[in-house]
Design an enzyme around this catalytic site. Structure first.
Site, short mmCIF file in Angstrom:
data_model
loop_
_atom_site.label_atom_id
_atom_site.label_comp_id
_atom_site.label_asym_id
_atom_site.label_seq_id
_atom_site.Cartn_x
_atom_site.Cartn_y
_atom_site.Cartn_z
N CYS A 47 1.90 -3.69 -0.76
CA CYS A 47 1.66 -2.38 -1.39
C CYS A 47 1.78 -1.32 -0.29
CB CYS A 47 0.26 -2.40 -2.00
SG CYS A 47 -0.38 -0.79 -2.45
N HIS A 48 2.04 -0.08 -0.71
CA HIS A 48 2.19 1.00 0.27
C HIS A 48 0.98 1.16 1.19
CE1 HIS A 48 5.80 3.61 -0.85
NE2 HIS A 48 5.89 3.19 0.38
N THR A 49 -0.20 0.92 0.63
CA THR A 49 -1.42 1.10 1.43
C THR A 49 -1.42 0.17 2.65
OG1 THR A 49 -2.49 1.60 -0.65
CG2 THR A 49 -3.93 1.29 1.22
N HIS A 69 -3.67 -6.97 0.25
CA HIS A 69 -4.75 -6.82 -0.74
C HIS A 69 -4.30 -7.01 -2.18
CE1 HIS A 69 -2.85 -2.89 -0.53
NE2 HIS A 69 -3.34 -2.64 -1.73
N GLU A 70 -3.02 -7.31 -2.39
CA GLU A 70 -2.60 -7.67 -3.75
C GLU A 70 -2.30 -9.15 -3.71
OE1 GLU A 70 -0.20 -3.85 -5.66
OE2 GLU A 70 0.81 -5.75 -5.44
N CYS A 99 -20.63 -4.59 -7.62
CA CYS A 99 -21.82 -5.36 -7.24
C CYS A 99 -22.64 -5.72 -8.46
CB CYS A 99 -22.65 -4.59 -6.21
SG CYS A 99 -23.60 -3.22 -6.92
N CYS A 102 -25.65 -1.39 -8.93
CA CYS A 102 -25.86 0.00 -8.52
C CYS A 102 -25.68 0.95 -9.72
CB CYS A 102 -24.88 0.35 -7.40
SG CYS A 102 -23.18 0.50 -7.97
N CYS A 105 -22.19 0.74 -11.19
CA CYS A 105 -21.91 -0.48 -11.95
C CYS A 105 -22.67 -0.47 -13.27
CB CYS A 105 -22.25 -1.71 -11.11
SG CYS A 105 -21.08 -1.97 -9.76
N CYS A 113 -18.36 1.57 -7.39
CA CYS A 113 -19.52 0.83 -6.91
C CYS A 113 -20.00 1.34 -5.54
CB CYS A 113 -19.14 -0.65 -6.81
SG CYS A 113 -20.39 -1.69 -6.06
N ARG A 117 -17.30 -0.16 -2.90
CA ARG A 117 -16.20 0.79 -3.04
C ARG A 117 -15.26 0.66 -1.83
NH1 ARG A 117 -17.95 7.00 -3.62
NH2 ARG A 117 -19.31 5.99 -5.14
N CYS A 177 -3.67 -4.38 -7.68
CA CYS A 177 -3.77 -3.01 -7.12
C CYS A 177 -2.93 -1.99 -7.86
CB CYS A 177 -3.48 -3.02 -5.63
SG CYS A 177 -3.40 -1.37 -4.94
N ARG A 372 8.02 -4.12 -6.11
CA ARG A 372 7.10 -5.11 -5.58
C ARG A 372 7.87 -6.31 -5.05
NH1 ARG A 372 4.03 -1.89 -4.64
NH2 ARG A 372 1.84 -1.73 -5.22
P1 NAD Z 1 5.66 5.93 -3.70
O1 NAD Z 1 5.83 6.60 -2.39
O2 NAD Z 1 6.37 4.65 -3.97
O3 NAD Z 1 6.11 6.93 -4.87
C1 NAD Z 1 5.84 8.30 -4.85
C2 NAD Z 1 7.02 9.03 -5.54
O4 NAD Z 1 6.67 10.41 -5.64
C3 NAD Z 1 8.33 8.98 -4.75
O5 NAD Z 1 9.37 8.49 -5.59
C4 NAD Z 1 8.57 10.42 -4.31
O6 NAD Z 1 9.94 10.77 -4.29
C5 NAD Z 1 7.82 11.19 -5.41
N1 NAD Z 1 7.39 12.53 -5.00
C6 NAD Z 1 6.81 12.93 -3.84
N2 NAD Z 1 6.52 14.24 -3.87
C7 NAD Z 1 6.91 14.70 -5.09
C8 NAD Z 1 6.88 15.96 -5.73
N3 NAD Z 1 6.37 17.03 -5.11
N4 NAD Z 1 7.36 16.05 -6.99
C9 NAD Z 1 7.87 14.98 -7.62
N5 NAD Z 1 7.94 13.74 -7.07
C10 NAD Z 1 7.47 13.61 -5.81
O7 NAD Z 1 4.09 5.77 -3.90
P2 NAD Z 1 3.23 4.79 -4.84
O8 NAD Z 1 2.97 3.51 -4.13
O9 NAD Z 1 3.83 4.74 -6.21
O10 NAD Z 1 1.84 5.59 -4.87
C11 NAD Z 1 1.76 6.88 -5.47
C12 NAD Z 1 0.49 7.59 -5.05
O11 NAD Z 1 -0.66 6.94 -5.60
C13 NAD Z 1 0.24 7.62 -3.54
O12 NAD Z 1 -0.26 8.89 -3.18
C14 NAD Z 1 -0.83 6.57 -3.35
O13 NAD Z 1 -1.58 6.80 -2.17
C15 NAD Z 1 -1.65 6.78 -4.59
N6 NAD Z 1 -2.58 5.69 -5.00
C16 NAD Z 1 -3.77 6.09 -5.57
C17 NAD Z 1 -4.69 5.16 -6.01
C18 NAD Z 1 -5.96 5.58 -6.71
O14 NAD Z 1 -6.79 4.73 -7.01
N7 NAD Z 1 -6.14 6.88 -7.04
C19 NAD Z 1 -4.41 3.79 -5.82
C20 NAD Z 1 -3.17 3.39 -5.24
C21 NAD Z 1 -2.26 4.37 -4.84
ZN ZN Z 2 -22.07 -1.52 -7.65
#
Ligand code: NAD
Ligand code: ZN
Length: 379
Positions: A47-49, A69-70, A99, A102, A105, A113, A117, A177, A372
């Site tokens: 994953c990107h993270t 983590h996935e 958990c 809390c 939860c 959580c 978290r 994830c 993926r």
């Molecule tokens: P990714 O980089 O694969 O995809 C992001 C897409 O957004 C890209 O295709 C990019 O071209 C496009 N983009 C960027 N800026 C833009 C704009 N201004 N207008 C239009 N399109 C734009 O990322 P991903 O893995 O799909 O993750 C997306 C986001 O979700 C990330 O910020 C990630 O950190 C976040 N995320 C949040 C949570 C949560 O729980 N809230 C969990 C996982 C990931």
């Molecule tokens: Zn909890």
């Protein structure tokens, strides 16, 4: 021969330095302690993270570390006090936990959580702060409490979702994830009604999962917005019906969408991390009933600016973490959605590599080629 209570020696892909290829090492994995579970990982995905923290450009570097983590696996043994899991259970480790005790939860509305978290800075286990991984006595840091780039890992039992043993782990591992984050953002938070229009900002894995949620909800129009037009072909397979590249228009994208939809979309889901896109996603929903949901993680110094009138005109802005799913309670149900063919996972899986070639998964993601990539352990 049972391995319960013993140290297990196995292969793990260790990140010794930021941005340097992972190195296959033999690691020692200690037995699970109180409220912990040791899991044999069968499949993991990237994953990107993982990539952000491995690059460690905007994050605190913590090395050596085992990322990942996935994943999907089978419980090998459980530590003291674990009553809801046993050896042989099929499980998904999750980067955030439940958990059960809390205020979050106990609340039906929250999945944040207090105890478990997400914590990106922690390199050891909650119980004693120590790592369960070592090489010749030298500890190797955990990542997100999951560290799935190892044939065996130790995870807090509150971060382990027990799933249907018939579910193919090489597919459902991606539910742990990004897939659930996007899917839940649409199904649990934006909640489009059948026949409504949904705009998805950002067509990466998370945005495509949000589009999958819109398809499942029966949205009539799914408008994909991305600065990268190459994402559009792929997004068609995810039910995205129309595309907007903000670069192709002189007008603000809010206005483009309002003109396409007779005043605005019913729902929007932002999955970019760009604060401009967040503002656009909010301002493009219809007045009177429109709901916008933020999922992307912004930069440290970003600020969201919009005219308060946009709220008075009855637009709603929400944000979500992990699609509002409680990991232990709700994730088994997401797996069931796949089992009864409501949810399609195969289209998210663009690549597969053996564990020994895990660095290729990083290349595919960095080049933007993969949604993926599944990494097969023991291969
Ligand atoms: P990714 O980089 O694969 O995809 C992001 C897409 O957004 C890209 O295709 C990019 O071209 C496009 N983009 C960027 N800026 C833009 C704009 N201004 N207008 C239009 N399109 C734009 O990322 P991903 O893995 O799909 O993750 C997306 C986001 O979700 C990330 O910020 C990630 O950190 C976040 N995320 C949040 C949570 C949560 O729980 N809230 C969990 C996982 C990931
Ligand atoms: Zn909890």
């Amino acid at each position: 021969m049972s391995t319960t209570g013993q140290i297990i020696r196995c292969k793990a892909a260790v990140a010794w330095e930021a941005g340097k290829p992972l190195v296959m090492e033999e690691v020692e994995v200690a037995p699970p302690q109180k409220h912990e579970v040791r899991i044999k990982i069968l499949f993991t995905s990237l994953c990107h993270t993982d990539v952000y923290f491995w690059e460690a450009k905007g994050q605190t570097p913590l090395f050596p570390r085992i990322f990942g983590h996935e994943a999907g696996g089978i419980v090998e043994s459980v530590g003291e006090g674990v009553t809801d899991l046993q050896p042989g259970d099929h499980v998904l480790p999750i980067f955030t936990g439940e958990c059960g005790d809390c205020p979050h939860c106990h609340s039906e509305e929250s999945n944040m959580c207090d105890l478990l978290r997400i914590n990106t800075e922690r390199g050891g286990m909650i119980h004693d702060g120590e790592s369960r991984f070592s090489i010749n006595g030298k500890p190797i840091h955990h990542f997100l409490g999951t560290s799935t780039f190892s044939e065996y890992t130790v995870v807090h039992s509150g971060q382990v979702a027990k799933i249907n043993p018939d579910a193919p782990l090489d597919k459902v591992c991606i539910v742990s994830c990004g897939l659930s984050t996007g899917l839940g953002a649409t199904l649990n938070v934006a909640k489009p009604k059948k026949g409504q229009s949904v705009a998805i900002f950002g067509l990466g894995a998370v945005g495509l999962a949000a589009a999958e949620g819109a398809r499942i909800a029966g949205a009539s129009r799914i408008i994909g917005v991305d600065l990268n037009s190459q994402r559009f072909d792929q997004a068609k397979e995810f039910g995205v019906t129309e595309f907007v590249n903000p670069k192709d228009h002189d007008k603000p994208v809010q206005q483009v969408i309002a003109e396409m939809t007779n005043g605005g979309v019913d729902r929007s889901v932002e999955c970019t991390g760009s604060v401009q896109a967040m503002i656009q996603a909010f301002e493009c929903v219809h007045d009177g009933w429109g709901v916008a949901v933020l999922v992307g993680v912004p930069s440290k110094d970003d600020a969201f600016k919009t005219h308060p009138m946009n709220f008075l005109n009855e637009r709603t802005l929400k944000g979500t973490f992990f699609g509002n799913y409680k990991p232990k309670t709700d994730i088994p149900g997401v797996v069931e959605k796949y089992m009864n063919k409501e949810l399609e996972l195969e289209k998210f899986i663009t690549h597969t590599v053996p564990f020994s070639e895990i660095n290729k998964a990083f290349d595919y993601m960095l080049k933007g080629e993969s949604i993926r990539c599944i990494i097969t352990m023991g291969a």
